[in-house]
Design a protein around this motif. Structure first.
Motif, PDB file in Angstrom:
ATOM      1  N   GLY A  18       0.891  -1.197   0.017  1.00 34.25           N
ATOM      2  CA  GLY A  18       0.012  -0.021   0.033  1.00 34.25           C
ATOM      3  C   GLY A  18       0.863   1.148  -0.035  1.00 34.25           C
ATOM      4  O   GLY A  18       0.483   2.355   0.143  1.00 34.25           O
ATOM      5  N   GLY A  19       2.270   1.069  -0.264  1.00 33.08           N
ATOM      6  CA  GLY A  19       2.980   2.496  -0.384  1.00 33.08           C
ATOM      7  C   GLY A  19       3.196   2.634  -1.566  1.00 33.08           C
ATOM      8  O   GLY A  19       2.916   2.437  -2.385  1.00 33.08           O
ATOM      9  N   PRO A  20       4.157   3.910  -1.897  1.00 33.46           N
ATOM     10  CA  PRO A  20       4.307   4.488  -2.982  1.00 33.46           C
ATOM     11  C   PRO A  20       5.328   3.644  -3.955  1.00 33.46           C
ATOM     12  O   PRO A  20       5.017   3.700  -5.116  1.00 33.46           O
ATOM     13  CB  PRO A  20       5.261   5.413  -2.579  1.00 33.46           C
ATOM     14  CG  PRO A  20       5.983   5.232  -1.298  1.00 33.46           C
ATOM     15  CD  PRO A  20       4.742   4.438  -0.545  1.00 33.46           C
ATOM     16  N   ALA A  21       5.972   2.517  -3.499  1.00 29.35           N
ATOM     17  CA  ALA A  21       6.665   1.668  -4.382  1.00 29.35           C
ATOM     18  C   ALA A  21       5.634   0.905  -5.116  1.00 29.35           C
ATOM     19  O   ALA A  21       5.851   0.567  -6.390  1.00 29.35           O
ATOM     20  CB  ALA A  21       7.419   0.298  -3.774  1.00 29.35           C
ATOM     21  N   GLN A  22       4.475   0.409  -4.598  1.00 28.41           N
ATOM     22  CA  GLN A  22       3.386  -0.282  -4.965  1.00 28.41           C
ATOM     23  C   GLN A  22       2.717   0.515  -5.989  1.00 28.41           C
ATOM     24  O   GLN A  22       2.427   0.199  -7.353  1.00 28.41           O
ATOM     25  CB  GLN A  22       2.442  -1.088  -4.024  1.00 28.41           C
ATOM     26  CG  GLN A  22       1.245  -1.617  -4.703  1.00 28.41           C
ATOM     27  CD  GLN A  22       0.379  -2.220  -3.640  1.00 28.41           C
ATOM     28  OE1 GLN A  22       0.335  -2.160  -2.468  1.00 28.41           O
ATOM     29  NE2 GLN A  22      -0.935  -2.626  -4.272  1.00 28.41           N
ATOM     30  N   TYR A  23       2.152   1.657  -5.709  1.00 29.91           N
ATOM     31  CA  TYR A  23       1.275   2.494  -6.302  1.00 29.91           C
ATOM     32  C   TYR A  23       1.915   3.043  -7.535  1.00 29.91           C
ATOM     33  O   TYR A  23       1.503   3.356  -8.665  1.00 29.91           O
ATOM     34  CB  TYR A  23       0.605   3.509  -5.700  1.00 29.91           C
ATOM     35  CG  TYR A  23      -0.417   2.723  -4.914  1.00 29.91           C
ATOM     36  CD1 TYR A  23      -1.694   1.885  -5.277  1.00 29.91           C
ATOM     37  CD2 TYR A  23      -0.413   2.552  -3.210  1.00 29.91           C
ATOM     38  CE1 TYR A  23      -2.194   1.297  -4.592  1.00 29.91           C
ATOM     39  CE2 TYR A  23      -1.310   2.005  -2.565  1.00 29.91           C
ATOM     40  CZ  TYR A  23      -2.230   1.359  -3.199  1.00 29.91           C
ATOM     41  OH  TYR A  23      -3.124   0.841  -2.438  1.00 29.91           O
TER      42      TYR A  23
ATOM     43  N   ILE B 235      12.564   5.171 -13.315  1.00 23.41           N
ATOM     44  CA  ILE B 235      13.783   5.110 -12.830  1.00 23.41           C
ATOM     45  C   ILE B 235      14.021   5.911 -11.630  1.00 23.41           C
ATOM     46  O   ILE B 235      14.610   5.773 -10.685  1.00 23.41           O
ATOM     47  CB  ILE B 235      14.868   5.276 -14.058  1.00 23.41           C
ATOM     48  CG1 ILE B 235      14.735   4.366 -15.001  1.00 23.41           C
ATOM     49  CG2 ILE B 235      16.327   5.740 -13.327  1.00 23.41           C
ATOM     50  CD1 ILE B 235      15.585   4.773 -16.317  1.00 23.41           C
ATOM     51  N   ALA B 236      13.420   7.030 -11.660  1.00 23.88           N
ATOM     52  CA  ALA B 236      13.708   7.936 -10.457  1.00 23.88           C
ATOM     53  C   ALA B 236      12.535   8.044  -9.353  1.00 23.88           C
ATOM     54  O   ALA B 236      12.926   8.396  -8.427  1.00 23.88           O
ATOM     55  CB  ALA B 236      13.326   9.489 -10.874  1.00 23.88           C
ATOM     56  N   SER B 237      11.603   7.049  -9.800  1.00 27.70           N
ATOM     57  CA  SER B 237      10.797   6.984  -8.639  1.00 27.70           C
ATOM     58  C   SER B 237      11.111   6.606  -7.302  1.00 27.70           C
ATOM     59  O   SER B 237      10.472   6.971  -6.262  1.00 27.70           O
ATOM     60  CB  SER B 237       9.469   6.120  -9.200  1.00 27.70           C
ATOM     61  OG  SER B 237       9.849   4.925  -9.443  1.00 27.70           O
ATOM     62  N   PRO B 238      11.797   5.536  -7.147  1.00 25.91           N
ATOM     63  CA  PRO B 238      12.333   4.981  -5.616  1.00 25.91           C
ATOM     64  C   PRO B 238      12.887   6.215  -4.959  1.00 25.91           C
ATOM     65  O   PRO B 238      12.853   6.019  -3.647  1.00 25.91           O
ATOM     66  CB  PRO B 238      13.475   3.959  -6.299  1.00 25.91           C
ATOM     67  CG  PRO B 238      12.993   3.676  -7.612  1.00 25.91           C
ATOM     68  CD  PRO B 238      12.483   4.612  -8.350  1.00 25.91           C
ATOM     69  N   TRP B 239      13.794   7.026  -5.533  1.00 24.71           N
ATOM     70  CA  TRP B 239      14.486   8.119  -4.776  1.00 24.71           C
ATOM     71  C   TRP B 239      13.365   9.430  -4.768  1.00 24.71           C
ATOM     72  O   TRP B 239      13.151  10.099  -3.517  1.00 24.71           O
ATOM     73  CB  TRP B 239      15.479   8.502  -5.559  1.00 24.71           C
ATOM     74  CG  TRP B 239      16.701   7.491  -5.421  1.00 24.71           C
ATOM     75  CD1 TRP B 239      17.462   7.225  -4.315  1.00 24.71           C
ATOM     76  CD2 TRP B 239      16.746   6.271  -6.337  1.00 24.71           C
ATOM     77  NE1 TRP B 239      17.916   6.182  -4.669  1.00 24.71           N
ATOM     78  CE2 TRP B 239      17.826   5.515  -5.633  1.00 24.71           C
ATOM     79  CE3 TRP B 239      16.180   6.140  -7.572  1.00 24.71           C
ATOM     80  CZ2 TRP B 239      18.215   4.065  -6.435  1.00 24.71           C
ATOM     81  CZ3 TRP B 239      16.355   4.919  -8.205  1.00 24.71           C
ATOM     82  CH2 TRP B 239      17.756   3.974  -7.730  1.00 24.71           C
TER      83      TRP B 239
ATOM     84  N   SER C 299      10.789   8.039  -2.287  1.00 28.01           N
ATOM     85  CA  SER C 299      11.385   7.807  -0.795  1.00 28.01           C
ATOM     86  C   SER C 299      11.180   6.372  -0.587  1.00 28.01           C
ATOM     87  O   SER C 299      10.673   5.950   0.429  1.00 28.01           O
ATOM     88  CB  SER C 299      11.099   8.825   0.224  1.00 28.01           C
ATOM     89  OG  SER C 299      11.524  10.090  -0.037  1.00 28.01           O
ATOM     90  N   PHE C 300      11.301   5.288  -1.489  1.00 29.32           N
ATOM     91  CA  PHE C 300      11.192   4.124  -1.019  1.00 29.32           C
ATOM     92  C   PHE C 300      12.287   3.330  -1.702  1.00 29.32           C
ATOM     93  O   PHE C 300      12.316   2.079  -1.710  1.00 29.32           O
ATOM     94  CB  PHE C 300       9.868   3.344  -1.716  1.00 29.32           C
ATOM     95  CG  PHE C 300       9.677   3.457  -3.255  1.00 29.32           C
ATOM     96  CD1 PHE C 300      10.186   2.374  -4.044  1.00 29.32           C
ATOM     97  CD2 PHE C 300       8.854   4.319  -3.725  1.00 29.32           C
ATOM     98  CE1 PHE C 300      10.177   2.504  -5.215  1.00 29.32           C
ATOM     99  CE2 PHE C 300       8.880   4.453  -5.151  1.00 29.32           C
ATOM    100  CZ  PHE C 300       9.185   3.343  -6.034  1.00 29.32           C
TER     101      PHE C 300
END
Length: 114
Positions: free
Chosen positions: A30-35, A78-82, A85-86
């Motif tokens: 349910g966090g930003p990595a998933q969504y 590519i940028a989404s994990p940083w 913040s996941f």
């Protein structure tokens, strides 16, 4: 060169894999990595359906526009994990699929439908 038809197949496969990735790889919390994975997968499906190529349904976007959207998708992935913040939880699927998308863009034919 990758034909527009093969490019379309890749588009939909990547979208399905991205949508499934959180559940298969264990980051469906349910966090930003998933969504971000699910949201970007849905984004690929939507703009692919609107592309004027063999696997598009509506045909509003030229293939050149589609490639620009592919580039934006790849960079966002590519940028989404940083940015979201996941990166301490999981980052590699986002980066690997983003880099693969850049490779597909580079290898895709530039045929531009009307």
């Amino acid at each position: 060169m990758i034909s527009t038809k093969i490019h379309g197949v890749i588009d939909y496969l990547v979208a399905i894999v991205l949508i499934a990735a959180p559940f298969v790889l264990g980051f469906a919390d349910g966090g930003p990595a998933q969504y971000s994975a699910i949201g970007l997968g849905i984004f690929v499906i939507v703009y692919s359906l609107f592309t004027n190529y063999e696997l598009g349904a509506i045909g509003i976007f030229r293939f050149r526009t589609h490639l620009i959207l592919d580039g934006l998708f790849a960079l966002a992935l590519i940028a989404s994990p940083w940015l979201l913040s996941f990166s301490n939880l999981i980052w590699w699927p986002h980066v690997v699929f983003g880099l693969a998308a850049l490779l597909v863009i580079a290898l895709s034919g530039r045929k531009d439908y009307a």
